[in-house]
Design an enzyme around this catalytic site. Sequence first.
Site, PDB file in Angstrom:
ATOM      1  N   HIS A 122     -19.890   9.566   8.037  1.00  0.00           N
ATOM      2  CA  HIS A 122     -19.596  10.989   7.904  1.00  0.00           C
ATOM      3  C   HIS A 122     -20.890  11.760   7.632  1.00  0.00           C
ATOM      4  O   HIS A 122     -21.647  11.402   6.750  1.00  0.00           O
ATOM      5  CB  HIS A 122     -18.610  11.195   6.756  1.00  0.00           C
ATOM      6  CG  HIS A 122     -17.972  12.544   6.777  1.00  0.00           C
ATOM      7  ND1 HIS A 122     -18.676  13.689   6.518  1.00  0.00           N
ATOM      8  CD2 HIS A 122     -16.708  12.934   7.034  1.00  0.00           C
ATOM      9  CE1 HIS A 122     -17.849  14.725   6.619  1.00  0.00           C
ATOM     10  NE2 HIS A 122     -16.650  14.294   6.926  1.00  0.00           N
TER      11      HIS A 122
ATOM     12  N   LEU B  38      -5.290  11.870   8.355  1.00  0.00           N
ATOM     13  CA  LEU B  38      -4.042  12.212   7.673  1.00  0.00           C
ATOM     14  C   LEU B  38      -2.920  12.267   8.696  1.00  0.00           C
ATOM     15  O   LEU B  38      -1.804  11.820   8.464  1.00  0.00           O
ATOM     16  CB  LEU B  38      -4.185  13.558   6.957  1.00  0.00           C
ATOM     17  CG  LEU B  38      -5.356  13.660   5.973  1.00  0.00           C
ATOM     18  CD1 LEU B  38      -5.315  14.988   5.233  1.00  0.00           C
ATOM     19  CD2 LEU B  38      -5.322  12.529   4.970  1.00  0.00           C
TER      20      LEU B  38
ATOM     21  N   ARG C 282     -13.471   8.811  15.014  1.00  0.00           N
ATOM     22  CA  ARG C 282     -12.314   9.611  14.656  1.00  0.00           C
ATOM     23  C   ARG C 282     -12.727  11.058  14.459  1.00  0.00           C
ATOM     24  O   ARG C 282     -13.744  11.341  13.836  1.00  0.00           O
ATOM     25  CB  ARG C 282     -11.680   9.079  13.371  1.00  0.00           C
ATOM     26  CG  ARG C 282     -10.464   9.875  12.926  1.00  0.00           C
ATOM     27  CD  ARG C 282      -9.797   9.269  11.710  1.00  0.00           C
ATOM     28  NE  ARG C 282     -10.641   9.304  10.522  1.00  0.00           N
ATOM     29  CZ  ARG C 282     -10.903  10.398   9.814  1.00  0.00           C
ATOM     30  NH1 ARG C 282     -10.411  11.563  10.176  1.00  0.00           N
ATOM     31  NH2 ARG C 282     -11.676  10.329   8.742  1.00  0.00           N
TER      32      ARG C 282
ATOM     33  N   GLY D 150       0.844  -1.197   0.000  1.00  0.00           N
ATOM     34  CA  GLY D 150       0.000   0.000   0.000  1.00  0.00           C
ATOM     35  C   GLY D 150       0.876   1.243   0.000  1.00  0.00           C
ATOM     36  O   GLY D 150       1.889   1.311   0.696  1.00  0.00           O
TER      37      GLY D 150
ATOM     38  N   HIS E   7     -17.535   6.293   5.793  1.00  0.00           N
ATOM     39  CA  HIS E   7     -16.418   7.100   5.357  1.00  0.00           C
ATOM     40  C   HIS E   7     -15.075   6.558   5.824  1.00  0.00           C
ATOM     41  O   HIS E   7     -14.066   6.692   5.136  1.00  0.00           O
ATOM     42  CB  HIS E   7     -16.634   8.514   5.929  1.00  0.00           C
ATOM     43  CG  HIS E   7     -15.516   9.446   5.711  1.00  0.00           C
ATOM     44  ND1 HIS E   7     -15.039   9.737   4.462  1.00  0.00           N
ATOM     45  CD2 HIS E   7     -14.758  10.170   6.568  1.00  0.00           C
ATOM     46  CE1 HIS E   7     -14.049  10.620   4.576  1.00  0.00           C
ATOM     47  NE2 HIS E   7     -13.848  10.883   5.825  1.00  0.00           N
TER      48      HIS E   7
ATOM     49  N   SER F 113     -16.496  17.957   2.441  1.00  0.00           N
ATOM     50  CA  SER F 113     -15.609  18.067   3.599  1.00  0.00           C
ATOM     51  C   SER F 113     -16.269  18.650   4.838  1.00  0.00           C
ATOM     52  O   SER F 113     -17.078  19.571   4.777  1.00  0.00           O
ATOM     53  CB  SER F 113     -14.414  18.934   3.241  1.00  0.00           C
ATOM     54  OG  SER F 113     -13.719  19.295   4.413  1.00  0.00           O
TER      55      SER F 113
ATOM     56  N   ALA G  69       0.274   6.384   4.789  1.00  0.00           N
ATOM     57  CA  ALA G  69       1.068   5.567   5.705  1.00  0.00           C
ATOM     58  C   ALA G  69       2.146   4.801   4.940  1.00  0.00           C
ATOM     59  O   ALA G  69       3.317   4.805   5.329  1.00  0.00           O
ATOM     60  CB  ALA G  69       0.159   4.604   6.469  1.00  0.00           C
ATOM     61  N   GLY G  70       1.771   4.158   3.851  1.00  0.00           N
ATOM     62  CA  GLY G  70       2.714   3.310   3.124  1.00  0.00           C
ATOM     63  C   GLY G  70       3.821   4.097   2.446  1.00  0.00           C
ATOM     64  O   GLY G  70       5.002   3.749   2.549  1.00  0.00           O
TER      65      GLY G  70
ATOM     66  N   ARG H 225     -18.375  13.919  14.328  1.00  0.00           N
ATOM     67  CA  ARG H 225     -19.097  13.333  13.202  1.00  0.00           C
ATOM     68  C   ARG H 225     -20.214  12.397  13.627  1.00  0.00           C
ATOM     69  O   ARG H 225     -21.281  12.395  13.030  1.00  0.00           O
ATOM     70  CB  ARG H 225     -18.100  12.570  12.333  1.00  0.00           C
ATOM     71  CG  ARG H 225     -17.148  13.509  11.662  1.00  0.00           C
ATOM     72  CD  ARG H 225     -16.095  12.804  10.873  1.00  0.00           C
ATOM     73  NE  ARG H 225     -15.322  13.810  10.151  1.00  0.00           N
ATOM     74  CZ  ARG H 225     -14.253  13.554   9.440  1.00  0.00           C
ATOM     75  NH1 ARG H 225     -13.801  12.314   9.341  1.00  0.00           N
ATOM     76  NH2 ARG H 225     -13.623  14.516   8.802  1.00  0.00           N
TER      77      ARG H 225
END
Lengths: 253, 645
Positions: free
Chosen positions: B266, B448, B442, B40, B408, B284, B44-45, B337
């Site tokens: 979301h 991110l 979250r 990935g 989401h 967003s 992160a990857g 959320r």
Amino acid sequence: MNLTLKVWRQKNAKTAGKMVTYPANDISPDMSFLEMLDVVNEGLILKGEDPIYFDHDCREGICGTCSLYINGRPHGPKQAITSCQLHMRSFYDGQTITIEPWRAAAFPVVKDLATDRSAFDRIQHAGGYVSVNTGGVPDANEIPIPKPIADEAFNSATCIQCGACVAACKNASAMLFVSAKISQLALLPQGQPERYQRVQNMVAQMDEEGFGNCTNTGACEAECPKSIKLTNIARLNGDFLTAKIFKSEEIHA
Amino acid sequence: MELNAKLPEGPLAEKWDKQKFNLKLVNPANKRKYHVIVVGTGLAGASAAASLAELGYNVTAFCFHDSPRRAHSIAAQGGINAAKNYQNDGDSIYRLFYDTIKGGDYRAREANVYRLAEVSVNIIDQCVAQGVPFAREYGGLLDNRSFGGAQVSRTFYARGQTGQQLLLGAYSSLNRQIHLGKVKMYTRTEMLDVVVADGKAQGIVTRNLRTGAIETHAAHAVLLCTGGYSNVFYLSTNAIGSNVTAAWRAHKRGAYFANPCFTQIHPTCIPVSGDHQSKLTLMSESLRNDGRVWAPKTVAIAERLRKGEIKVTDIKEEDRDYFLERKYPSFGNLVPRDVASRNAKEVSDEGRGVGASGKAVFLDFAEAISRLGEDTVAAKYGNLFDMYYQITDENPYKQPMRIYPAVHYTMGGLWVDYNLMTTIPGCYALGEANFSDHGANRLGASALMQGLADGYFVIPYTLGDYLATIGPKAVDPNHPAFAQTKKDVEVRVAKFLSMKKGTKTVNEYHRDLGHIMWEYCGMARNEAGLIKAKGLIQALKADFWKNALVMGENEEINFSLERAGRVADFIELGELMVDDALMRRESCGGHFREESQTEEGEAKRDDENFSFVAAWEYTGENQPEKLNREDLIFENVKLTQRSYK
């Protein structure tokens, strides 16, 4: 609505391709273009036929994967959107729609409507970065950047690497794509140390990949889904020339 | 197996420093003898692969896309949190830690979350150094905005394309390492299994999506950075290709799966229209800075609106219910959320929803446009407004957006210890693929942050400890586990390709699964519904293996085959999610059990009985999974009923 599709079918880069006609019936104008293709493909699978292959992923215009040449235009008839953002309400009942892959020697066909755009990645490998390692960097606010410069760099950085610029160009030139990356980093203070090296390395790789030359017709700008401007190309040319004239001893060291 | 999170001792603020000192190091000359696999290439990857290669390790990275830059991190819009306190508004590492623990409804580890808040400041520095063009003030310094669940402005952003710009930063660092020969990149290659040899992850099995070649790759460690599993719901804001296969295959080889039922819905997405829809599009959370959420005050008005007898502009101010502002005066439209989503659902369920389906509420910018002017609003949110216009054919500058919650993000994922290692030694999970930092919900702009924290600033330290322990001796690719795992993959592929007589496409099974999950394991869950869902999923699974239709051959691009594998894994995961939701007889964050709510209808936790991480252990085909508990210990924050009033 009912439509007629003329689709480019090609098993792989080694076999010849041809246009094949398919009906697309009972299409809702609220569907996206790719959802329309999904419906056609579901029908093909149930009939035991090979579905039409096309590249796609995010379906919201940001990943740059989708790449359809629709009725003679990259990403279809509307301005500043990708194929996945195109909706069927942009077409009319009974219309014939021609769908082809990007056409460029540097983008060989993978299958049907998908091409191999790894040439773009290799151009990025040649210099599309600032050489900093993780850690050991200054505080973010120690590098003040005037807002108009930061905004301009952002505009260049919104390129999604889809390849529509190459597909639109009669010379299959990659100048708009390459210049967007060059510009972003040339505008920012972080990009200065490697600025002239970068432009030479990326242009050299671009040439090696077999993209054509730029003759300033502006088709790329007109078809770019992210409205990347021709001024980026001017900036690339300026930097390239500067590198050749003034910095050559450093660059060829 | 006893779960050991390997949390360092000592005061919260010193834990990570202490851990970094205690972790073993690999000397620079030895680093080049190690080989690491990264699966990935999202935030992160890509950040992990680049950072590890910079340290001197040999990295092989894989993605199923045609380029590493296509990973779905690219679609993140709003921003990234960091406790920089550039705004002088009272932010601190402790406050970011506190907001995140509270936002997650006290179902995350204190030590992990504190570390996340600590390294958040380094991420912004790193990204700016790479040339990421964050939004700036006229003085040339970085701008911030607010996000849900916080009362400070700590979110850094790049218009509505923050994920794109951050990913391109990580991608550029990755490219540099590819150019230097320290990373070997495989594109259009999907991981189909983990090779576990002598109790350790020592490699993976992949399928080349262009040629069908099934290959093994050996390494000293395997990092799974393969994202979340929202597509188990079929319709989600994830990309079409996002899938759980890598994580699920690792699960079946011994990696525990933690809190699978913790999924995030979301609140502000474009509502579903019709049956043909292939995905949902997010608007967003940053829009809630200036947009006001409302619905008609009465069912009667909503009905007239839905029938088209009146237009939205005909509804008088006093007939509008700004329900978030009314119920949560201190956070207003910027509640977390899960809270915003549940309220939108409640209003729609009462019959006050808008749009043809009645499954939507308004997000209105009229007030912001009159206060700031259309140009300022366009500069802040232009690309989002354009996106909305494209999809709905309605102009959000002229009339309010219609929004409805959609799946989401998934807080659940592979269980990892403080060092990000799964229960398979040598197999790590980073970013959304792990469960570690967000608890049961979250906060916006934290995904991110976590992806990049794991990749840039956690794994480069923690991986060395394991590698130093096992030593640099090359991994033996002739170990029988490689041939056996490869054979298992080949048998599975052959099984799919034999399913030519089926009557139903794989996509139809996926859609059916999505309906079950959304209906019974979505925004609200209850015991009867979950039990029903379990039966339905089991029946769907049996039917899938009998009647699914898979086209084509292995030795070519074959998305029918690719999807079959992914959907088969989603079906199994779906059942585990239902088991987990059924077991957790409390409400917390995004997991709302109707049996457990306060008098005001808010999520009611049961800390006495459920203050633990549920880590599920695979025990065999069609066997019930075994529940392992990791108790959550809170030494610094006091557990309270979350209040955003």
